[in-house]
Design a protein around this motif. Structure first.
Motif, PDB file in Angstrom:
ATOM      1  N   ALA A  37    -106.107 -83.032 -95.241  1.00 20.87           N
ATOM      2  CA  ALA A  37    -107.458 -82.477 -95.332  1.00 20.87           C
ATOM      3  C   ALA A  37    -108.098 -82.806 -96.675  1.00 20.87           C
ATOM      4  O   ALA A  37    -109.283 -83.176 -96.740  1.00 20.87           O
ATOM      5  N   ALA A  38    -107.320 -82.704 -97.747  1.00 23.72           N
ATOM      6  CA  ALA A  38    -107.868 -83.017 -99.072  1.00 23.72           C
ATOM      7  C   ALA A  38    -108.212 -84.495 -99.192  1.00 23.72           C
ATOM      8  O   ALA A  38    -109.264 -84.860 -99.746  1.00 23.72           O
ATOM      9  N   GLY A  39    -107.344 -85.361 -98.655  1.00 22.13           N
ATOM     10  CA  GLY A  39    -107.628 -86.797 -98.698  1.00 22.13           C
ATOM     11  C   GLY A  39    -108.846 -87.166 -97.872  1.00 22.13           C
ATOM     12  O   GLY A  39    -109.660 -88.009 -98.268  1.00 22.13           O
ATOM     13  N   THR A  40    -108.983 -86.534 -96.717  1.00 21.60           N
ATOM     14  CA  THR A  40    -110.151 -86.789 -95.869  1.00 21.60           C
ATOM     15  C   THR A  40    -111.433 -86.342 -96.564  1.00 21.60           C
ATOM     16  O   THR A  40    -112.443 -87.060 -96.550  1.00 21.60           O
ATOM     17  N   ALA A  41    -111.390 -85.157 -97.168  1.00 19.08           N
ATOM     18  CA  ALA A  41    -112.579 -84.648 -97.856  1.00 19.08           C
ATOM     19  C   ALA A  41    -112.956 -85.539 -99.035  1.00 19.08           C
ATOM     20  O   ALA A  41    -114.131 -85.858 -99.244  1.00 19.08           O
ATOM     21  N   ALA A  42    -111.944 -85.975 -99.803  1.00 15.62           N
ATOM     22  CA  ALA A  42    -112.229 -86.847-100.949  1.00 15.62           C
ATOM     23  C   ALA A  42    -112.798 -88.185-100.485  1.00 15.62           C
ATOM     24  O   ALA A  42    -113.737 -88.714-101.091  1.00 15.62           O
ATOM     25  N   GLY A  43    -112.249 -88.729 -99.411  1.00 19.87           N
ATOM     26  CA  GLY A  43    -112.773 -89.994 -98.886  1.00 19.87           C
ATOM     27  C   GLY A  43    -114.181 -89.857 -98.342  1.00 19.87           C
ATOM     28  O   GLY A  43    -115.020 -90.750 -98.509  1.00 19.87           O
ATOM     29  N   GLY A  46    -116.451 -89.433-101.467  1.00 22.90           N
ATOM     30  CA  GLY A  46    -116.510 -90.693-102.212  1.00 22.90           C
ATOM     31  C   GLY A  46    -117.250 -91.782-101.456  1.00 22.90           C
ATOM     32  O   GLY A  46    -118.055 -92.521-102.026  1.00 22.90           O
ATOM     33  N   GLY A  47    -116.999 -91.880-100.157  1.00 21.03           N
ATOM     34  CA  GLY A  47    -117.695 -92.887 -99.351  1.00 21.03           C
ATOM     35  C   GLY A  47    -119.181 -92.606 -99.237  1.00 21.03           C
ATOM     36  O   GLY A  47    -120.010 -93.521 -99.290  1.00 21.03           O
ATOM     37  N   CYS A  52    -124.663 -93.984-100.793  1.00 20.35           N
ATOM     38  CA  CYS A  52    -125.965 -93.554-101.308  1.00 20.35           C
ATOM     39  C   CYS A  52    -126.370 -94.374-102.536  1.00 20.35           C
ATOM     40  O   CYS A  52    -127.506 -94.839-102.635  1.00 20.35           O
ATOM     41  N   VAL A  53    -125.436 -94.559-103.443  1.00 19.02           N
ATOM     42  CA  VAL A  53    -125.735 -95.340-104.648  1.00 19.02           C
ATOM     43  C   VAL A  53    -125.975 -96.806-104.286  1.00 19.02           C
ATOM     44  O   VAL A  53    -126.894 -97.445-104.795  1.00 19.02           O
ATOM     45  N   GLY A  54    -125.150 -97.334-103.381  1.00 23.94           N
ATOM     46  CA  GLY A  54    -125.332 -98.725-102.959  1.00 23.94           C
ATOM     47  C   GLY A  54    -126.675 -98.957-102.289  1.00 23.94           C
ATOM     48  O   GLY A  54    -127.324 -99.988-102.496  1.00 23.94           O
TER      49      GLY A  54
END
Length: 89
Positions: A37-43, A46-47, A52-54
């Motif tokens: 769950a933590a890895g999914t949330a971070a991804g 981050g994605g 958005c920046v791209g």
């Protein structure tokens, strides 16, 4: 896993030691779920941020590329007369 095994040490006297592997199993499963769950949330965050920046700066790579092409074309334009001068010798 290790935290679950440590928690399983407390009731080990009453369960004849069976609480240790069961605690390790429960601790490992909990760690797997929480880590996923933590890895999914971070991804996800981050994605989304990268997208958005791209999107906000989507013209920057193209203009940088056009600037680099202009510099290379200018250098080639300067080098051609020199190379022709050397080949006529």
């Amino acid at each position: 896993g290790a935290a679950g095994a440590l928690v399983g040490l407390v009731p080990a006297l009453f369960t004849f030691g069976l609480s240790i592997p069961i605690g390790a199993l429960v601790g490992s499963g909990t760690g797997l779920c929480l880590g996923g769950a933590a890895g999914t949330a971070a991804g996800f965050v981050g994605g989304g941020t990268a997208g958005c920046v791209g999107y906000s700066y989507r013209e920057v790579p193209g203009s940088a590329f056009r600037g680099a092409v202009g510099i290379v074309q200018g250098l080639v334009g300067k080098a051609q007369p020199e190379s022709e001068h050397l080949s006529t010798r």
